[in-house]
Design a protein around this motif. Structure first.
Motif, PDB file in Angstrom:
ATOM      1  N   VAL A  24     -19.121   5.686   1.091  1.00  9.79           N
ATOM      2  CA  VAL A  24     -20.038   5.772   1.913  1.00  9.79           C
ATOM      3  C   VAL A  24     -21.350   5.294   1.513  1.00  9.79           C
ATOM      4  O   VAL A  24     -21.993   4.588   1.662  1.00  9.79           O
ATOM      5  N   VAL A  25     -21.509   6.003  -0.016  1.00 10.75           N
ATOM      6  CA  VAL A  25     -22.566   5.456  -0.597  1.00 10.75           C
ATOM      7  C   VAL A  25     -22.651   3.938  -1.059  1.00 10.75           C
ATOM      8  O   VAL A  25     -23.795   3.355  -1.038  1.00 10.75           O
ATOM      9  N   ILE A  26     -21.416   3.599  -1.392  1.00  9.13           N
ATOM     10  CA  ILE A  26     -21.285   1.909  -1.567  1.00  9.13           C
ATOM     11  C   ILE A  26     -21.640   1.129  -0.603  1.00  9.13           C
ATOM     12  O   ILE A  26     -22.393   0.227  -0.498  1.00  9.13           O
ATOM     13  N   TYR A  27     -21.176   1.526   0.547  1.00  9.00           N
ATOM     14  CA  TYR A  27     -21.497   0.626   1.958  1.00  9.00           C
ATOM     15  C   TYR A  27     -22.927   0.828   2.353  1.00  9.00           C
ATOM     16  O   TYR A  27     -23.349  -0.120   2.770  1.00  9.00           O
ATOM     17  N   ILE A  28     -23.422   2.045   2.159  1.00 14.46           N
ATOM     18  CA  ILE A  28     -24.752   2.091   2.361  1.00 14.46           C
ATOM     19  C   ILE A  28     -25.794   1.212   1.616  1.00 14.46           C
ATOM     20  O   ILE A  28     -26.545   0.427   2.168  1.00 14.46           O
ATOM     21  N   LEU A  29     -25.378   1.035   0.293  1.00 10.15           N
ATOM     22  CA  LEU A  29     -26.201   0.423  -0.741  1.00 10.15           C
ATOM     23  C   LEU A  29     -25.953  -1.117  -0.239  1.00 10.15           C
ATOM     24  O   LEU A  29     -26.829  -1.869  -0.322  1.00 10.15           O
ATOM     25  N   LEU A  30     -24.676  -1.578  -0.004  1.00 12.71           N
ATOM     26  CA  LEU A  30     -24.496  -3.114   0.350  1.00 12.71           C
ATOM     27  C   LEU A  30     -25.115  -3.198   1.664  1.00 12.71           C
ATOM     28  O   LEU A  30     -25.640  -4.463   1.769  1.00 12.71           O
ATOM     29  N   THR A  31     -25.016  -2.694   2.476  1.00 13.23           N
ATOM     30  CA  THR A  31     -25.835  -2.834   3.612  1.00 13.23           C
ATOM     31  C   THR A  31     -27.166  -3.004   3.623  1.00 13.23           C
ATOM     32  O   THR A  31     -27.858  -4.022   4.150  1.00 13.23           O
ATOM     33  N   LEU A  32     -28.011  -2.253   2.776  1.00  7.18           N
ATOM     34  CA  LEU A  32     -29.245  -2.209   2.386  1.00  7.18           C
ATOM     35  C   LEU A  32     -29.597  -3.526   1.718  1.00  7.18           C
ATOM     36  O   LEU A  32     -30.720  -4.227   1.995  1.00  7.18           O
ATOM     37  N   LEU A  33     -28.763  -3.759   0.669  1.00  9.10           N
ATOM     38  CA  LEU A  33     -28.885  -5.207  -0.020  1.00  9.10           C
ATOM     39  C   LEU A  33     -28.669  -6.454   0.900  1.00  9.10           C
ATOM     40  O   LEU A  33     -29.452  -7.363   0.680  1.00  9.10           O
ATOM     41  N   MET A  34     -27.893  -6.166   1.805  1.00 14.29           N
ATOM     42  CA  MET A  34     -27.815  -7.407   2.758  1.00 14.29           C
ATOM     43  C   MET A  34     -28.880  -7.676   3.649  1.00 14.29           C
ATOM     44  O   MET A  34     -29.357  -8.611   3.987  1.00 14.29           O
ATOM     45  N   PHE A  35     -29.435  -6.234   4.078  1.00 18.06           N
ATOM     46  CA  PHE A  35     -30.546  -6.509   4.986  1.00 18.06           C
ATOM     47  C   PHE A  35     -31.898  -7.015   4.059  1.00 18.06           C
ATOM     48  O   PHE A  35     -32.419  -7.939   4.642  1.00 18.06           O
ATOM     49  N   ALA A  36     -31.936  -6.489   2.974  1.00 15.07           N
ATOM     50  CA  ALA A  36     -32.912  -7.161   2.046  1.00 15.07           C
ATOM     51  C   ALA A  36     -32.960  -8.521   1.777  1.00 15.07           C
ATOM     52  O   ALA A  36     -34.023  -9.252   1.756  1.00 15.07           O
ATOM     53  N   THR A  37     -31.699  -9.104   1.609  1.00 17.44           N
ATOM     54  CA  THR A  37     -31.394 -10.516   1.591  1.00 17.44           C
ATOM     55  C   THR A  37     -31.574 -11.367   2.536  1.00 17.44           C
ATOM     56  O   THR A  37     -32.297 -12.312   2.503  1.00 17.44           O
ATOM     57  N   PHE A  38     -31.188 -11.018   3.672  1.00 15.20           N
ATOM     58  CA  PHE A  38     -31.069 -11.701   5.073  1.00 15.20           C
ATOM     59  C   PHE A  38     -32.400 -11.457   5.779  1.00 15.20           C
ATOM     60  O   PHE A  38     -32.856 -12.381   6.586  1.00 15.20           O
ATOM     61  N   TYR A  39     -33.213 -10.562   5.924  1.00 19.23           N
ATOM     62  CA  TYR A  39     -34.283 -10.408   6.747  1.00 19.23           C
ATOM     63  C   TYR A  39     -35.281 -11.342   6.422  1.00 19.23           C
ATOM     64  O   TYR A  39     -35.919 -11.667   7.262  1.00 19.23           O
ATOM     65  N   PRO A  40     -36.071 -11.700   5.345  1.00 22.63           N
ATOM     66  CA  PRO A  40     -36.767 -12.457   4.990  1.00 22.63           C
ATOM     67  C   PRO A  40     -36.600 -14.090   5.670  1.00 22.63           C
ATOM     68  O   PRO A  40     -37.346 -14.526   6.306  1.00 22.63           O
ATOM     69  N   PHE A  41     -35.169 -14.407   5.462  1.00 21.02           N
ATOM     70  CA  PHE A  41     -34.837 -15.602   6.150  1.00 21.02           C
ATOM     71  C   PHE A  41     -35.027 -15.566   7.760  1.00 21.02           C
ATOM     72  O   PHE A  41     -35.446 -16.499   8.276  1.00 21.02           O
ATOM     73  N   TRP A  42     -34.451 -14.208   8.336  1.00 19.94           N
ATOM     74  CA  TRP A  42     -34.193 -14.236   9.934  1.00 19.94           C
ATOM     75  C   TRP A  42     -35.716 -14.128  10.299  1.00 19.94           C
ATOM     76  O   TRP A  42     -36.049 -14.437  11.355  1.00 19.94           O
ATOM     77  N   ASN A  43     -36.822 -13.324   9.452  1.00 14.74           N
ATOM     78  CA  ASN A  43     -38.137 -13.411   9.837  1.00 14.74           C
ATOM     79  C   ASN A  43     -38.788 -14.719  10.031  1.00 14.74           C
ATOM     80  O   ASN A  43     -39.881 -15.182  10.948  1.00 14.74           O
TER      81      ASN A  43
END
Length: 305
Positions: A24-43
Motif C-alpha cells: 500500500v505504501v509503495i502504491y501510494i508513493l508511486l501514485t504521488l510520483l506519477m502525479f508530480a511528474t504528469f501534472y505540470p504537463f497536464w496543467n
C-alpha cells in the motif's frame, strides 16, 4: 508441536500484514510520483486550451474554465513555427540516419577481437565520455569547419555517441561467430557482413538507439542557440525557448495573428503554453510505435545465460 505450528501461523500472518502494508505504501508513493511528474504537463495543456485573459487570473487546475482554440490558431498562423518544425524534422531524420550508419560501423570494428590497437582505440574513445574540450574550444572547431549558421551544425557534432557505440558493440559481440564465418566463405567482405547480416538482426537495438538520438535532437535547444545567429535554421525547441524568454515576442505574435475572438483571448503565457504543446506533441506520438522495440533494445546485454 502445536505451539510450534501456532507460532509459524502467527509469523506468516504477521509477515502477510507487513507485505500488504508495504505494498500500500509503495502504491501510494508511486501514485504521488506519477502525479508530480504528469501534472505540470497536464496543467500546460489546460492553460493552452483556456482563454488567455482568464488564465491570467490563476486558479486553473485540471480543466479549462473558458475553452478556446485561439492560442493554437495563433500558432498555426505563425510561419516561423512551421519553418522551425520542418527544420527539426529534417534534423532528426538526417541526424538519426547518419548517426546510426557511422555508429554501427564504429561498433562493428570495435567488436572484433583481432582488431590491432583495439585497447588503445577503446581507451581513447571512453575518455571522451568523461572529458571534453569545453564550450569555447568546441565553438572554435565548429567555426573553423565552417558549420556555423548552417543546417549541418544541427546534427553533425552529435553524430557519434560513445554510449550508443558501446550498446551496439555489446549486441554485435553476442551474435554467433558462425554467421560471420559462413558469410566470409560465401565471399562477403566486412561491409557486406555488417549491412546484410548484422544490420537486419539489429532491429530492436537500432530502434532503441534511434529513439534515444531522435529525442535528443528534437529536444536540444542549447547548441542551436550557440551556433546559430539567424532564424533561418532555428529548430523548434530553440524557437520555443526564445518565446518563453521573450514576452515581447509572444505579445507581438498575438497582436499580429489576427485572431477573431477579440482582445484578451490570447496572452503571452497562453501562447507560450500552446507553442510548447504543439512542439512536444510530434515526438510523443512516435513513442507508442517504437515502444516494443525500445524495451527489447534497452534489455540487450543485461541478462547473461
Amino acid at each position: 508441536m502445536k505451539e510450534r505450528q501456532l507460532m509459524q501461523v502467527n509469523s506468516s500472518i504477521h509477515s502477510s500484514i507487513e507485505d500488504r502494508i508495504m505494498s500500500v505504501v509503495i502504491y501510494i508513493l508511486l501514485t504521488l510520483l506519477m502525479f508530480a511528474t504528469f501534472y505540470p504537463f497536464w496543467n500546460t495543456v489546460v492553460i493552452s486550451f483556456n482563454n488567455g485573459l482568464d488564465s491570467s487570473r490563476g486558479g486553473l487546475t485540471f480543466w479549462p474554465r473558458q475553452f478556446t482554440l485561439d492560442n493554437y490558431e495563433v500558432v498555426i498562423h505563425n510561419h516561423q513555427f512551421f519553418k522551425s518544425l520542418l527544420t527539426t524534422v529534417g534534423r532528426v531524420v538526417a541526424g538519426v540516419c547518419s548517426s546510426m550508419f557511422l555508429t554501427a560501423m564504429f561498433a562493428y570494428a570495435m567488436s572484433k577481437r583481432d582488431l590491432v590497437g583495439k585497447k588503445i582505440y577503446m581507451t581513447m574513445t571512453v575518455v571522451t565520455m568523461y572529458f571534453g574540450g569545453g564550450l569555447i574550444p568546441t565553438y572554435l572547431v565548429i567555426k573553423e569547419l565552417h558549420l556555423v549558421n548552417t543546417f549541418f551544425v544541427l546534427f553533425v557534432p552529435f553524430t557519434i555517441s560513445v554510449f550508443n557505440m558501446i550498446v551496439f558493440r555489446s549486441f554485435f559481440k553476442e551474435l554467433p561467430i558462425a554467421l560471420e564465418e559462413s558469410a566470409k566463405l560465401d565471399g562477403a567482405n566486412h561491409f557486406g557482413i555488417l549491412f546484410k547480416i548484422y544490420a537486419p538482426l539489429s532491429g530492436p537495438v537500432l530502434a532503441a538507439i534511434s529513439l534515444f538520438h531522435a529525442v535528443f535532437l528534437w529536444n536540444d535547444w542549447f547548441n542551436a542557440g550557440i551556433y546559430l545567429t539567424t532564424e533561418k535554421w532555428i529548430p523548434i525547441q530553440t524557437y520555443v525557448m526564445n518565446l518563453v524568454n521573450s514576452n515581447a515576442a509572444t505579445a507581438q505574435m498575438a497582436a499580429l495573428s489576427g485572431v477573431s475572438s477579440g482582445v484578451g483571448s490570447v496572452t503571452s503565457r497562453s501562447l507560450q503554453m500552446a507553442t510548447l504543446i504543439a512542439a512536444t506533441l510530434p515526438i510523443i506520438l512516435v513513442y507508442p510505435f517504437l515502444q516494443k522495440f525500445f524495451v527489447k533494445g534497452v534489455l540487450i546485454g543485461s541478462v547473461k545465460e
